[in-house]
Design a protein around this motif. Sequence first.
Motif, mmCIF file in Angstrom:
data_model
loop_
_atom_site.group_PDB
_atom_site.id
_atom_site.type_symbol
_atom_site.label_atom_id
_atom_site.label_comp_id
_atom_site.label_asym_id
_atom_site.label_seq_id
_atom_site.Cartn_x
_atom_site.Cartn_y
_atom_site.Cartn_z
ATOM 1 N N SER A 232 0.801 -1.198 -0.015
ATOM 2 C CA SER A 232 -0.131 0.138 -0.038
ATOM 3 C C SER A 232 1.027 1.292 0.000
ATOM 4 N N GLY A 233 0.176 2.495 0.052
ATOM 5 C CA GLY A 233 0.813 3.443 0.091
ATOM 6 C C GLY A 233 1.270 3.735 1.359
ATOM 7 N N THR A 234 0.478 3.620 2.154
ATOM 8 C CA THR A 234 0.827 3.591 3.687
ATOM 9 C C THR A 234 1.877 2.958 3.953
ATOM 10 N N ASP B 248 5.238 4.705 2.673
ATOM 11 C CA ASP B 248 5.552 5.934 3.451
ATOM 12 C C ASP B 248 6.135 5.574 4.770
ATOM 13 N N HIS C 11 -0.749 13.527 4.983
ATOM 14 C CA HIS C 11 -1.733 12.330 5.131
ATOM 15 C C HIS C 11 -1.176 11.508 6.363
ATOM 16 N N ALA D 37 -0.668 8.732 6.797
ATOM 17 C CA ALA D 37 0.361 7.486 6.837
ATOM 18 C C ALA D 37 1.909 8.242 6.634
ATOM 19 N N MET E 73 4.344 15.853 0.571
ATOM 20 C CA MET E 73 3.565 15.189 -0.109
ATOM 21 C C MET E 73 3.686 16.107 -1.755
ATOM 22 N N ASN F 55 -4.360 15.145 -0.376
ATOM 23 C CA ASN F 55 -5.388 14.535 -0.768
ATOM 24 C C ASN F 55 -6.841 15.168 -0.327
ATOM 25 N N ASP G 7 5.529 11.915 -0.806
ATOM 26 C CA ASP G 7 4.188 10.854 -0.882
ATOM 27 C C ASP G 7 3.159 11.333 -2.080
ATOM 28 N N VAL H 4 0.839 9.689 -3.564
ATOM 29 C CA VAL H 4 -0.016 8.743 -3.741
ATOM 30 C C VAL H 4 -1.250 9.429 -4.341
ATOM 31 N N GLN H 5 -1.428 10.628 -4.260
ATOM 32 C CA GLN H 5 -2.568 11.243 -5.146
ATOM 33 C C GLN H 5 -2.204 11.691 -6.412
ATOM 34 N N SER I 141 0.743 4.293 -4.907
ATOM 35 C CA SER I 141 -0.626 3.208 -4.695
ATOM 36 C C SER I 141 -1.497 2.961 -5.745
ATOM 37 N N HIS J 229 -4.644 1.638 -5.933
ATOM 38 C CA HIS J 229 -5.988 1.684 -5.968
ATOM 39 C C HIS J 229 -6.469 3.135 -6.187
ATOM 40 N N LYS J 230 -5.409 4.119 -6.292
ATOM 41 C CA LYS J 230 -5.956 5.541 -6.621
ATOM 42 C C LYS J 230 -5.742 5.533 -7.923
ATOM 43 N N CYS K 220 -9.782 8.251 5.224
ATOM 44 C CA CYS K 220 -9.453 7.576 6.485
ATOM 45 C C CYS K 220 -9.660 8.118 7.756
HETATM 46 N N1 PLP Z 1 -1.051 9.277 1.030
HETATM 47 C C1 PLP Z 1 -2.045 9.949 0.588
HETATM 48 C C2 PLP Z 1 -1.621 11.305 0.253
HETATM 49 C C3 PLP Z 1 -3.319 9.305 0.207
HETATM 50 O O1 PLP Z 1 -4.081 10.044 -0.176
HETATM 51 C C4 PLP Z 1 -3.321 8.121 0.855
HETATM 52 C C5 PLP Z 1 -4.540 7.428 0.786
HETATM 53 O O2 PLP Z 1 -5.952 7.996 0.832
HETATM 54 C C6 PLP Z 1 -2.315 7.290 1.578
HETATM 55 C C7 PLP Z 1 -1.251 7.984 1.583
HETATM 56 C C8 PLP Z 1 -2.363 5.947 1.815
HETATM 57 O O3 PLP Z 1 -2.557 5.000 0.677
HETATM 58 P P1 PLP Z 1 -3.058 3.577 0.766
HETATM 59 O O4 PLP Z 1 -4.394 3.625 1.037
HETATM 60 O O5 PLP Z 1 -2.633 3.044 -0.510
HETATM 61 O O6 PLP Z 1 -2.548 2.643 2.064
#
Ligand code: PLP
Length: 396
Positions: free
Chosen positions: A73-75, A78, A103, A105, A150, A154, A179, A181-182, A202, A204-205, A335
Motif C-alpha cells: 500500500s501507499g501507507t 510511506d 496524510h 500515513a 507530499m 489528498n 508521498d 499517492v494522489q 498506490s 488503488h488511486k 481515512c
Molecule cells: N498518502 C496519501 C496522500 C493518500 O491520499 C493515501 C490514501 O488516501 C495514502 C497515503 C495511503 O495510501 P493507501 O491507501 O494505499 O495505504
Amino acid sequence: MKKSEYVYLDNAATTPMDPRVIEVITRHFRETYGNSSSLHSIGQKAGQTLEQARKDIAELINAERSDIIFTASGTEADNMAIKGVAFQNKKRGRHIITSTIEHHAVENPCKYLEENGFSVSYLPVDANGLIELPALEKAIQEDTILISIMTANNEIGTIEPIKEIGKIAHERDILFHTDAVQAFGKIPMDVNELHIDLLSASAHKIYGPKGIGLLYMRNQGERENGKKYIQPILHGGGHEKEMRPATVAVPLIAGFAEAVRLCHAEMDKEAHRQTKLRDKIINWILTHIEDSKLNGHPTRRLPNNVNMSFKYIEGESIVMDLDMEHIAVSTGSACSSKSLDPSHVLLAIGLDAIDAQGSMRATVGRFTTEEDIDYFLEVLPKTVHRLREMSPLKKS
Ligand code: PLP
C-alpha cells in the motif's frame, strides 16, 4: 454522455478498477500463480512478469528498474521511507522535516519517531496549502536527515513545489521523500527532474487493485559510497532485495503496471477533461450557492479535486444526504472521515473549526461524465438549502 447509475465523486478515496486492468489481473491470477522466487519455470514466469512490470513503471517516472520496490500500500511505502531512513541514519542525525498537511500515513510514522528519540519539524502552509520555501530553509538543521513533503494533498488537491523542495534537500545533502499517492498517474512525474530520492505510490488511486503500492528508492537505497541510507522495516525472506520480504503479489503488480501505463497513455486527455469538469463544479458552486468557498489553490491543484466549504452546515450531513440521491462525495480524507474532528488540513490552511466542519470534497475520475456533474449540480443546491433550513448555525 449518459449519467451513471451511481454518481461516484470520491475518486481521491479510491477508484473503481478499470476493466482493462481487471482483464490483465484476472489473466495473471489464472496463469501466473508461481512464486517469483522459485527456480522452476512456473516461478520464473512469475519472475519475468514481475520484472517487466517493474521496468514498465520505472520507465514512466524516469527511474531505474532496480529502484522500484513493491509494497502492499501507499501507507506501507510511506512507513518504509520514513522509519527506514530514520533508523538507518540515526547516528548521522535525528531530525526530520515534514508538513502540517501530510496524510496520516506520513504524519503518524513521524509522531511514532518523535516518541522514539527523533525530532520532527512540521512546516506550516499558506492559505492555499502551499509550503513556503524560506520556512523550509529555516527549518533545516545540522542533523536533518530527511525531508518528507507530499506531491499533492489528498483533501484540497494543492500541488506542492516539490522540484524546488528536492533541490533544497539535495544542496544540503538531505534525503527527499515525497508521498505521491494522489499525484502519481495524474500529473507528469520525473524522479530526476524533481530531485526525488524516495517516492510512495498506490495502485488503488489510479484504477488499479487495492493491496499494492510501491516505493521508489534512488540508487537502490545506497549512497554514492555504497553505504545504505535506508533499512527494511519488515524482516523475513529475501524478496524485493530484502527491503519488503513477503511472497510477491505478481498478478496485482501486473495490474498496477497496466494501470500506470493507461494513466500515462491517457494523461493529457484526462487531465484536460477532468480539469474542465472540476472547474465547472467550482465555478457553478461559487456563483450559485451563497456562503460557499473554495479550499486549496485555485489553479495549482490536481485536475480532479474540488473542495468547498458551505457555511452553517456539516460536511457529514451533505455526504449522507447526497448518498440518498446516489451521489458519493466525502468530507475530509477517507481515512479520517469517520472521525468528527475537523480536518487537520483545513485547520492548517486557516479555516476555523466551523468552516472546516462544513467542507465537502468531490473528486472526479476517469469514469465521471458531464451528465454526472449536471446531476450533481442539480441535487447539491437543494441539499445545501435543506440542510441550512434545519441548521441551528444558520444566520437569521
Ligand atoms: N498518502 C496519501 C496522500 C493518500 O491520499 C493515501 C490514501 O488516501 C495514502 C497515503 C495511503 O495510501 P493507501 O491507501 O494505499 O495505504
